[in-house]
Design a protein around this motif. Structure first.
Motif, mmCIF file in Angstrom:
data_model
loop_
_atom_site.group_PDB
_atom_site.id
_atom_site.type_symbol
_atom_site.label_atom_id
_atom_site.label_comp_id
_atom_site.label_asym_id
_atom_site.label_seq_id
_atom_site.Cartn_x
_atom_site.Cartn_y
_atom_site.Cartn_z
ATOM 1 N N ALA A 86 15.017 -6.332 -2.908
ATOM 2 C CA ALA A 86 14.070 -6.095 -3.095
ATOM 3 C C ALA A 86 13.055 -5.645 -1.982
ATOM 4 C CB ALA A 86 12.967 -7.396 -3.564
ATOM 5 N N ILE A 87 12.181 -4.874 -2.110
ATOM 6 C CA ILE A 87 11.277 -4.053 -0.861
ATOM 7 C C ILE A 87 9.787 -4.078 -1.087
ATOM 8 C CG2 ILE A 87 11.480 -1.839 -1.901
ATOM 9 C CD1 ILE A 87 11.816 -0.927 1.098
ATOM 10 N N ASP A 88 8.984 -4.568 -0.089
ATOM 11 C CA ASP A 88 7.418 -4.643 -0.415
ATOM 12 C C ASP A 88 7.062 -3.242 -0.092
ATOM 13 O OD1 ASP A 88 7.853 -7.188 -1.255
ATOM 14 O OD2 ASP A 88 6.918 -8.048 0.890
ATOM 15 N N VAL A 89 5.793 -3.095 -0.993
ATOM 16 C CA VAL A 89 5.213 -1.643 -0.883
ATOM 17 C C VAL A 89 3.866 -2.159 0.463
ATOM 18 C CG1 VAL A 89 3.526 -0.261 -1.748
ATOM 19 C CG2 VAL A 89 5.338 -1.123 -3.096
ATOM 20 N N LYS A 90 3.791 -1.188 1.465
ATOM 21 C CA LYS A 90 2.833 -1.411 2.387
ATOM 22 C C LYS A 90 1.462 -0.748 2.024
ATOM 23 C CE LYS A 90 5.752 -2.355 5.972
ATOM 24 N NZ LYS A 90 5.537 -3.319 6.957
ATOM 25 N N THR A 91 0.429 -1.158 2.905
ATOM 26 C CA THR A 91 -0.939 -0.864 2.453
ATOM 27 C C THR A 91 -0.992 0.504 2.580
ATOM 28 O OG1 THR A 91 -1.480 -1.196 4.805
ATOM 29 C CG2 THR A 91 -1.908 -3.315 3.440
ATOM 30 N N SER A 92 -2.245 1.225 1.683
ATOM 31 C CA SER A 92 -2.179 2.510 1.417
ATOM 32 C C SER A 92 -2.338 3.202 2.715
ATOM 33 C CB SER A 92 -3.410 2.723 0.610
ATOM 34 O OG SER A 92 -3.829 3.869 0.549
ATOM 35 N N LYS A 93 -1.751 4.393 2.940
ATOM 36 C CA LYS A 93 -2.201 5.338 4.002
ATOM 37 C C LYS A 93 -3.507 5.842 3.990
ATOM 38 C CE LYS A 93 -1.055 10.171 5.092
ATOM 39 N NZ LYS A 93 -2.145 10.724 4.498
ATOM 40 N N ASN A 94 -3.822 6.385 2.724
ATOM 41 C CA ASN A 94 -5.095 7.095 2.549
ATOM 42 C C ASN A 94 -6.140 6.052 2.702
ATOM 43 O OD1 ASN A 94 -3.964 9.799 2.545
ATOM 44 N ND2 ASN A 94 -3.381 9.301 0.342
ATOM 45 N N LEU A 112 -9.645 -5.123 10.051
ATOM 46 C CA LEU A 112 -8.455 -4.275 8.790
ATOM 47 C C LEU A 112 -7.320 -5.239 8.852
ATOM 48 C CD1 LEU A 112 -9.734 -0.676 9.285
ATOM 49 C CD2 LEU A 112 -10.846 -2.402 7.581
ATOM 50 N N ARG A 113 -7.147 -5.869 7.793
ATOM 51 C CA ARG A 113 -5.570 -6.697 7.878
ATOM 52 C C ARG A 113 -4.714 -5.825 7.217
ATOM 53 N NH1 ARG A 113 -6.678 -11.163 10.610
ATOM 54 N NH2 ARG A 113 -9.047 -11.789 10.047
ATOM 55 N N ARG A 114 -3.393 -5.913 7.783
ATOM 56 C CA ARG A 114 -2.127 -5.374 7.475
ATOM 57 C C ARG A 114 -2.416 -3.789 7.485
ATOM 58 N NH1 ARG A 114 -0.013 -5.936 2.805
ATOM 59 N NH2 ARG A 114 -1.553 -6.923 1.650
ATOM 60 N N VAL A 115 -2.942 -3.112 8.532
ATOM 61 C CA VAL A 115 -3.074 -1.652 8.501
ATOM 62 C C VAL A 115 -1.697 -0.926 8.804
ATOM 63 C CG1 VAL A 115 -3.972 0.314 9.868
ATOM 64 C CG2 VAL A 115 -5.458 -1.946 9.362
ATOM 65 N N ALA A 116 -1.633 0.017 8.089
ATOM 66 C CA ALA A 116 -0.231 0.852 8.040
ATOM 67 C C ALA A 116 -0.092 1.174 9.510
ATOM 68 C CB ALA A 116 -0.185 1.624 7.136
ATOM 69 N N ARG A 117 0.996 1.082 10.292
ATOM 70 C CA ARG A 117 1.179 1.476 11.560
ATOM 71 C C ARG A 117 1.906 2.795 11.534
ATOM 72 N NH1 ARG A 117 1.333 -3.426 16.063
ATOM 73 N NH2 ARG A 117 1.184 -1.296 17.206
ATOM 74 N N ILE A 118 1.034 4.049 11.279
ATOM 75 C CA ILE A 118 1.827 5.303 11.086
ATOM 76 C C ILE A 118 1.168 6.048 11.634
ATOM 77 C CG2 ILE A 118 2.315 4.797 8.561
ATOM 78 C CD1 ILE A 118 -0.239 5.993 7.652
ATOM 79 N N PRO A 309 0.141 3.257 -3.705
ATOM 80 C CA PRO A 309 0.885 3.807 -4.940
ATOM 81 C C PRO A 309 1.816 4.807 -4.628
ATOM 82 C CG PRO A 309 -1.168 4.426 -5.211
ATOM 83 C CD PRO A 309 -1.393 3.713 -3.809
ATOM 84 N N VAL A 310 1.505 5.684 -3.692
ATOM 85 C CA VAL A 310 2.586 6.932 -3.506
ATOM 86 C C VAL A 310 3.871 6.428 -2.719
ATOM 87 C CG1 VAL A 310 2.821 9.106 -2.558
ATOM 88 C CG2 VAL A 310 0.430 8.360 -3.119
ATOM 89 N N GLU A 311 3.452 5.459 -1.877
ATOM 90 C CA GLU A 311 4.689 4.709 -1.459
ATOM 91 C C GLU A 311 5.478 3.969 -2.518
ATOM 92 O OE1 GLU A 311 5.056 2.765 2.623
ATOM 93 O OE2 GLU A 311 5.613 0.960 1.346
ATOM 94 N N ALA A 312 4.984 3.381 -3.328
ATOM 95 C CA ALA A 312 5.554 2.639 -4.559
ATOM 96 C C ALA A 312 6.360 3.909 -5.351
ATOM 97 C CB ALA A 312 4.580 1.907 -5.414
ATOM 98 N N ARG A 329 8.273 -4.431 -5.025
ATOM 99 C CA ARG A 329 6.965 -5.599 -5.000
ATOM 100 C C ARG A 329 5.825 -5.059 -4.522
ATOM 101 N NH1 ARG A 329 11.077 -10.026 -2.656
ATOM 102 N NH2 ARG A 329 10.407 -8.980 -0.679
ATOM 103 N N ARG A 330 4.888 -5.731 -5.140
ATOM 104 C CA ARG A 330 3.463 -5.018 -4.626
ATOM 105 C C ARG A 330 2.891 -3.911 -5.095
ATOM 106 N NH1 ARG A 330 1.168 -9.575 -2.331
ATOM 107 N NH2 ARG A 330 -0.821 -8.429 -1.677
ATOM 108 N N VAL A 331 3.268 -3.537 -6.404
ATOM 109 C CA VAL A 331 3.117 -2.194 -6.747
ATOM 110 C C VAL A 331 1.590 -2.044 -7.446
ATOM 111 C CG1 VAL A 331 3.666 -0.211 -8.511
ATOM 112 C CG2 VAL A 331 5.369 -1.650 -7.160
#
Length: 509
Positions: A86-94, A112-118, A309-312, A329-331
């Motif tokens: 299983a793999i979790d989806v990260k928070t949305s880039k956009n 801002l919580r759980r910001v994507a580190r990109i 959703p795009v990472e999902a 997970r988390r789609v």
């Protein structure tokens, strides 16, 4: 420098030039040298200094080599491995980049919580820091705290960082409330052809913003006496233009109606954040938004953007092309329902859990389990539409999925000028994709993927599609210069390795 390194670096430079769409003569002009010299460099027949390599990389906006840079540069992929677990989806880039821009509306502290580190987030943070905003990672680097200064120093803006992200365009909406005049560097980001900002200008003129463009800068003048006197009708139902109009309306002292608005996931997340700031937004999830602006916003706010959703879709496509059973997970299911409906018609075997709520308290999530499936090409073409249609950013993943299905699939990527062309890079990995015109690709499946060494396409989603095909290919592939992937995905290689992939991050020099 050894001859084999000259040849390899020459090949990298050639690939980067071709991806940029330049001729040798154009590159020579940018370097103030001759076409014959460029030809010798690309053939590995001329000694080349690190300074010249750096100049070439800057001209082509491509990292040819990296010295003293801690991040990943290339990926070595051992393919034909099944994924599992299983793999979790990260928070949305956009959503994250829109919320970073929206933090400029607030005089108080934004968390801002759980910001994507990109990389896209890092570039915006560099810009924000350069103009005086204090931004720091807290809670062991999971969350981001943003505190604006009393006055922004736009003269000190980090132009290099700004030009490496298209998201900088969303500074216009918040800044028009803070400054009467300012300069902003041209927007950059993915190489997806001509992407006009005119829809942004049409919307923001209604708030008194006037833009002239000279020498790589937008020169902005704001007339505070100009305010919307009737509904704003967007000429394009785009995500960023809707967000810019929302950001401008948020601090307008009055009610603003925005019609033909995008109702996509990042727009909804921005609306939820604006509500946390005290701005009332009616019509969230529809194409008409009514914004009750608040002229002065000074609150301490804590918000968690929803999952991407795009990472999902990327992870779903990884399972399909590698013929794996994988739980994602988390789609955010509301923004993937059309894609799943199309895949069901193609024969996808999958289950989804009961719905639960994201940390923003609004977005609906599910856990999605995908199993190996015998797919058939869809009867109808694959084409994007504004939400709730098939997501524009998810179209490239259907190229890899269609290549795994039996039959012919027509993909019509009508939004961007260049992106369909980049999908034909899959042919170097054994795909059979025929480019019918700059927007349409005919995909023949099924495909026996084979390993290859190649340059990363300069567009985010096609680059990830190439990576997924390498994961399915027999043998070891190399994908070079993967900065563009890191723009939109956090630790993608490591996370795929956690479910069974074998991807090594390395640098040449």
């Amino acid at each position: 420098m050894a001859d084999d390194y000259l040849v390899r670096i020459g090949r990298l430079i050639r690939d980067a030039r071709q991806h940029r769409g330049w001729t040798q003569a154009q590159l020579a002009e940018a370097l103030a040298t001759s076409q014959s010299a460029v030809n010798r460099i690309e053939r590995g027949n001329q000694n080349i200094s690190l300074e010249m390599i750096a100049r070439i990389g800057e001209a082509l906006d491509s990292e040819i080599v990296s010295l003293g840079y801690a991040g990943p540069m290339h990926l070595r992929v051992v393919g034909n491995r099944r994924l599992s677990g299983a793999i979790d989806v990260k928070t949305s880039k956009n959503a994250c980049v829109a919320l970073l821009c929206a933090s400029l509306l607030n005089k108080g502290r934004t968390v801002l919580r759980r910001v994507a580190r990109i990389e896209e987030v890092y570039r915006l943070l560099e810009v924000l820091s350069s103009i005086g905003v204090r931004a720091r990672w807290i809670n062991d680097g999971r969350d981001l705290e943003i505190v604006p200064p009393a006055e922004l120093d736009m003269e000190a803006v980090d132009a290099d960082a700004a030009r490496r992200t298209r998201s900088i365009i969303m500074f216009l909406g918040p800044l028009l409330h803070r400054l009467r005049s300012f300069k902003l560097p041209y927007a950059g980001g993915c190489d997806l052809g001509t992407r006009t900002i005119e829809p942004h200008m049409i919307a923001l003129r209604r708030f008194g913003l006037d833009i002239t463009a000279t020498e790589g800068l937008y020169h902005a003048q704001v007339d505070p006496a100009v305010t919307p006197d009737r509904p704003i009708v967007l000429t394009e139902r785009g995500d960023t233009v809707t967000e810019n109009a929302l950001l401008a309306a948020a601090r307008h002292d009055g009610v603003t109606v925005i019609r033909n608005a995008s109702s996509n996931y990042m727009v909804q997340d921005l609306c939820f954040f604006l509500e946390a700031l005290g701005v009332r937004v009616e019509g969230i999830g529809t194409t008409t938004l009514t914004v009750h602006g608040v002229p002065h916003i000074d609150v301490d706010v804590d918000y968690c953007p929803s999952e991407d959703p795009v990472e999902a879709m990327s992870l779903l496509a990884a399972a399909v092309v590698t013929e794996s059973e994988l739980t994602i997970r988390r789609v955010p299911i509301e923004f993937l329902e059309i894609e799943l409906a199309v895949l069901e018609e193609m024969g996808l075997d999958h289950d989804r859990s009961t719905e639960y709520t994201a940390d923003n308290g609004r977005t609906r999530l599910v856990d999605l389990t995908v199993r190996p499936s015998k797919l058939e090409a869809p009867i109808d073409k694959i084409h994007p539409m504004p939400f709730p249609g098939l997501n524009i950013d998810n179209v490239p993943f259907f190229a890899a999925i269609a290549a795994s299905a039996q039959g012919q699939t027509l993909i019509h990527d009508w939004v961007y000028d260049n992106r369909a062309i980049y999908l034909t890079d899959l042919n170097r990995l054994g795909g059979r994709l025929q480019l019918l015109d700059p927007h349409r690709v005919l995909v023949e499946g099924p495909t026996r993927w084979r390993a290859a060494e190649m340059m990363c396409p300069p567009a985010l989603r096609p680059a990830v599609v190439v990576l997924l095909a390498m994961m399915a290919a027999e043998g070891t592939s190399v994908l070079r210069n993967v900065y563009v992937i890191n723009r939109g995905y956090e630790d993608l290689a490591e996370r795929l390795n956690s479910v069974g992939a074998q991807i090594e991050i390395f640098r040449d020099i």
